[in-house]
Motif scaffolding. Structure first.
Motif, PDB file in Angstrom:
ATOM      1  N   GLY A   1       0.820  -1.205   0.000  1.00 39.91           N
ATOM      2  CA  GLY A   1       0.000   0.000   0.000  1.00 39.91           C
ATOM      3  C   GLY A   1       0.851   1.250   0.000  1.00 39.91           C
ATOM      4  N   CYS A   2       0.688   2.056  -1.044  1.00 39.45           N
ATOM      5  CA  CYS A   2       1.389   3.350  -1.085  1.00 39.45           C
ATOM      6  C   CYS A   2       0.539   4.345  -1.860  1.00 39.45           C
ATOM      7  N   PRO A   3       0.157   5.458  -1.232  1.00 41.25           N
ATOM      8  CA  PRO A   3      -0.676   6.456  -1.907  1.00 41.25           C
ATOM      9  C   PRO A   3       0.144   7.519  -2.640  1.00 41.25           C
ATOM     10  N   LEU A   4       1.470   7.426  -2.628  1.00 42.92           N
ATOM     11  CA  LEU A   4       2.284   8.560  -3.071  1.00 42.92           C
ATOM     12  C   LEU A   4       2.512   8.593  -4.574  1.00 42.92           C
ATOM     13  N   ALA A   5       2.470   7.411  -5.225  1.00 34.01           N
ATOM     14  CA  ALA A   5       2.492   7.339  -6.693  1.00 34.01           C
ATOM     15  C   ALA A   5       3.613   8.165  -7.319  1.00 34.01           C
ATOM     16  N   CYS A   6       4.831   7.954  -6.862  1.00 36.76           N
ATOM     17  CA  CYS A   6       5.969   8.666  -7.451  1.00 36.76           C
ATOM     18  C   CYS A   6       6.147   8.227  -8.912  1.00 36.76           C
ATOM     19  N   ARG A   7       6.346   9.198  -9.778  1.00 40.64           N
ATOM     20  CA  ARG A   7       6.627   8.864 -11.176  1.00 40.64           C
ATOM     21  C   ARG A   7       7.942   8.091 -11.246  1.00 40.64           C
ATOM     22  N   GLY A   8       7.948   6.974 -11.984  1.00 39.42           N
ATOM     23  CA  GLY A   8       9.165   6.174 -12.116  1.00 39.42           C
ATOM     24  C   GLY A   8       9.355   5.151 -11.010  1.00 39.42           C
ATOM     25  N   CYS A   9       8.382   5.018 -10.095  1.00 34.89           N
ATOM     26  CA  CYS A   9       8.492   4.028  -9.012  1.00 34.89           C
ATOM     27  C   CYS A   9       8.737   2.633  -9.591  1.00 34.89           C
ATOM     28  N   MET A  10       9.685   1.882  -8.994  1.00 37.80           N
ATOM     29  CA  MET A  10       9.972   0.529  -9.484  1.00 37.80           C
ATOM     30  C   MET A  10       9.094  -0.518  -8.802  1.00 37.80           C
TER      31      MET A  10
ATOM     32  N   HIS B   1       3.669  -2.591  -7.898  1.00 39.46           N
ATOM     33  CA  HIS B   1       2.861  -3.707  -7.386  1.00 39.46           C
ATOM     34  C   HIS B   1       2.573  -3.540  -5.893  1.00 39.46           C
ATOM     35  N   THR B   2       3.270  -2.623  -5.227  1.00 33.73           N
ATOM     36  CA  THR B   2       3.022  -2.418  -3.792  1.00 33.73           C
ATOM     37  C   THR B   2       2.047  -1.271  -3.532  1.00 33.73           C
ATOM     38  N   TRP B   3       1.514  -0.666  -4.567  1.00 33.34           N
ATOM     39  CA  TRP B   3       0.668   0.518  -4.363  1.00 33.34           C
ATOM     40  C   TRP B   3      -0.712   0.181  -3.795  1.00 33.34           C
ATOM     41  N   ASP B   4      -1.339  -0.891  -4.317  1.00 36.32           N
ATOM     42  CA  ASP B   4      -2.738  -1.195  -3.961  1.00 36.32           C
ATOM     43  C   ASP B   4      -2.807  -1.687  -2.510  1.00 36.32           C
TER      44      ASP B   4
ATOM     45  N   SER C   1      10.595  -1.477   4.114  1.00 37.83           N
ATOM     46  CA  SER C   1      10.388  -0.579   2.978  1.00 37.83           C
ATOM     47  C   SER C   1       8.980  -0.833   2.451  1.00 37.83           C
ATOM     48  N   GLY C   2       8.705  -0.340   1.251  1.00 41.11           N
ATOM     49  CA  GLY C   2       7.346  -0.557   0.780  1.00 41.11           C
ATOM     50  C   GLY C   2       7.265  -0.581  -0.723  1.00 41.11           C
ATOM     51  N   GLY C   3       6.038  -0.170  -1.130  1.00 41.45           N
ATOM     52  CA  GLY C   3       4.941   0.379  -0.375  1.00 41.45           C
ATOM     53  C   GLY C   3       5.350   1.563   0.508  1.00 41.45           C
ATOM     54  N   GLU C   4       4.402   2.000   1.286  1.00 38.94           N
ATOM     55  CA  GLU C   4       4.675   3.074   2.229  1.00 38.94           C
ATOM     56  C   GLU C   4       4.386   2.555   3.644  1.00 38.94           C
ATOM     57  N   PRO C   5       5.452   2.208   4.386  1.00 36.93           N
ATOM     58  CA  PRO C   5       5.230   1.621   5.708  1.00 36.93           C
ATOM     59  C   PRO C   5       4.416   2.515   6.636  1.00 36.93           C
TER      60      PRO C   5
ATOM     61  N   THR D   1      10.746   5.585   4.003  1.00 38.82           N
ATOM     62  CA  THR D   1       9.433   6.217   3.830  1.00 38.82           C
ATOM     63  C   THR D   1       9.509   7.267   2.724  1.00 38.82           C
ATOM     64  N   GLY D   2       8.448   7.361   1.969  1.00 40.34           N
ATOM     65  CA  GLY D   2       8.385   8.404   0.945  1.00 40.34           C
ATOM     66  C   GLY D   2       7.969   9.753   1.504  1.00 40.34           C
ATOM     67  N   TYR D   3       7.530   9.769   2.763  1.00 37.56           N
ATOM     68  CA  TYR D   3       7.142  11.043   3.385  1.00 37.56           C
ATOM     69  C   TYR D   3       8.378  11.781   3.891  1.00 37.56           C
TER      70      TYR D   3
ATOM     71  N   ARG E   1      10.078  11.380  -1.254  1.00 36.02           N
ATOM     72  CA  ARG E   1       9.580  10.770  -2.490  1.00 36.02           C
ATOM     73  C   ARG E   1      10.751  10.394  -3.399  1.00 36.02           C
ATOM     74  N   TYR E   2      10.520   9.407  -4.246  1.00 37.79           N
ATOM     75  CA  TYR E   2      11.454   9.119  -5.330  1.00 37.79           C
ATOM     76  C   TYR E   2      11.194  10.131  -6.438  1.00 37.79           C
ATOM     77  N   ASP E   3      12.244  10.874  -6.816  1.00 38.01           N
ATOM     78  CA  ASP E   3      12.121  11.889  -7.858  1.00 38.01           C
ATOM     79  C   ASP E   3      12.990  11.469  -9.036  1.00 38.01           C
TER      80      ASP E   3
HETATM   81  S1  SF4 Z   1       6.995   6.192  -1.972  1.00 40.84           S
HETATM   82 FE1  SF4 Z   1       8.195   4.447  -2.732  1.00 40.84          FE
HETATM   83  S2  SF4 Z   1       6.659   2.802  -3.167  1.00 40.84           S
HETATM   84 FE2  SF4 Z   1       5.560   4.759  -2.942  1.00 40.84          FE
HETATM   85  S3  SF4 Z   1       5.346   5.483  -5.072  1.00 40.84           S
HETATM   86 FE3  SF4 Z   1       7.173   6.489  -4.168  1.00 40.84          FE
HETATM   87  S4  SF4 Z   1       8.887   5.135  -4.769  1.00 40.84           S
HETATM   88 FE4  SF4 Z   1       6.985   3.943  -5.052  1.00 40.84          FE
END
Ligand code: SF4
Length: 215
Positions: free
Chosen positions: A28-37, A40-43, A73-77, A105-107, A130-132
């Motif tokens: 589960g991750c609500p942050l939806a960074c562009r280019g996230c690898m 599959h952990t978002w939902d 890691s995550g997802g967003e722990p 954490t992406g926060y 966030r991953y930028d």
């Molecule tokens: S915080 Fe991490 S898992 Fe979430 S979208 Fe960004 S890179 Fe992907």
């Protein structure tokens, strides 16, 4: 009993922190960074709902096998802060004081609410932000130049302090076979690396399906 929704666990992880580590990827991750690898952990409905007690059993087994740390890691722990407090405080109690805890954490810390802060405080070190994809970096264990390594404790200082500004020419990445005979890439490869690898494999007639870094 607390439950954590988890995407995967793996031991030994050697590409996300020093030494040999138990890796726990939350779901589960609500942050939806562009280019996230790790799309599959978002939902937040995917993955498996796992009792924290079972994760702590895994941790104790990893310690018995020589683990030097736990990486979450995550997802967003931090979307599951209460269960995360139980996991991280339990992991600390189970250790002998020598095994460290690293939390991704992406926060940014300024975004933490009280519950997130309580969970983050249980870690010896954090990698935040966030991953930028537009800000590549050579900083070890970080995916983009904005991400910060923050140490919280004396153990965190001893274990991670030397790496705060460490740069590498090649980011460490593990490729291992997952439980469903899928390929698992562990680490933080630089922007574009996975696409280049995919194209190189295709030239050798090896075609990857259902990759986690594409929608
Ligand atoms: S915080 Fe991490 S898992 Fe979430 S979208 Fe960004 S890179 Fe992907």
């Amino acid at each position: 009993m607390a439950w954590l929704r988890v995407s995967r666990t793996y031991y030994p992880v050697t590409a996300l922190g020093p030494g040999r580590r138990l890796g726990v990827w939350t779901q589960g991750c609500p942050l939806a960074c562009r280019g996230c690898m790790s799309r599959h952990t978002w939902d937040p409905g995917d993955g498996e709902r796992v009792p924290v007690t079972r994760l702590l059993s895994l941790w104790r087994r990893a310690l018995a096998a020589g683990a030097t740390g736990l990486t979450v890691s995550g997802g967003e722990p931090l979307t599951q802060p209460d269960a995360l407090v139980e996991l991280l405080s339990g992991a600390r109690d189970a250790g002998d004081g020598a095994a460290d805890i690293l939390l991704y954490t992406g926060y940014e810390p300024a975004e933490f609410d009280e519950a997130m802060r309580a969970a983050a405080d249980q870690a010896d070190a954090l990698i935040t932000g966030r991953y930028d994809v537009g800000r590549p970096t050579r900083l070890l264990w970080r995916g983009s130049a904005n991400q910060r390594l923050i140490v919280n404790t004396g153990l965190g200082r001893a274990r991670f302090g030397p790496y705060e500004t460490a740069e590498v020419d090649r980011a460490p990445v593990q490729v291992v076979l997952g439980e469903q005979d899928d390929l698992l890439f562990i680490g933080v490869p630089p922007p574009g690396a996975l696409g280049r690898m995919e194209r190189a494999l295709a030239e050798q007639s090896v075609h990857l399906r259902d990759v986690s870094w594409r929608p």
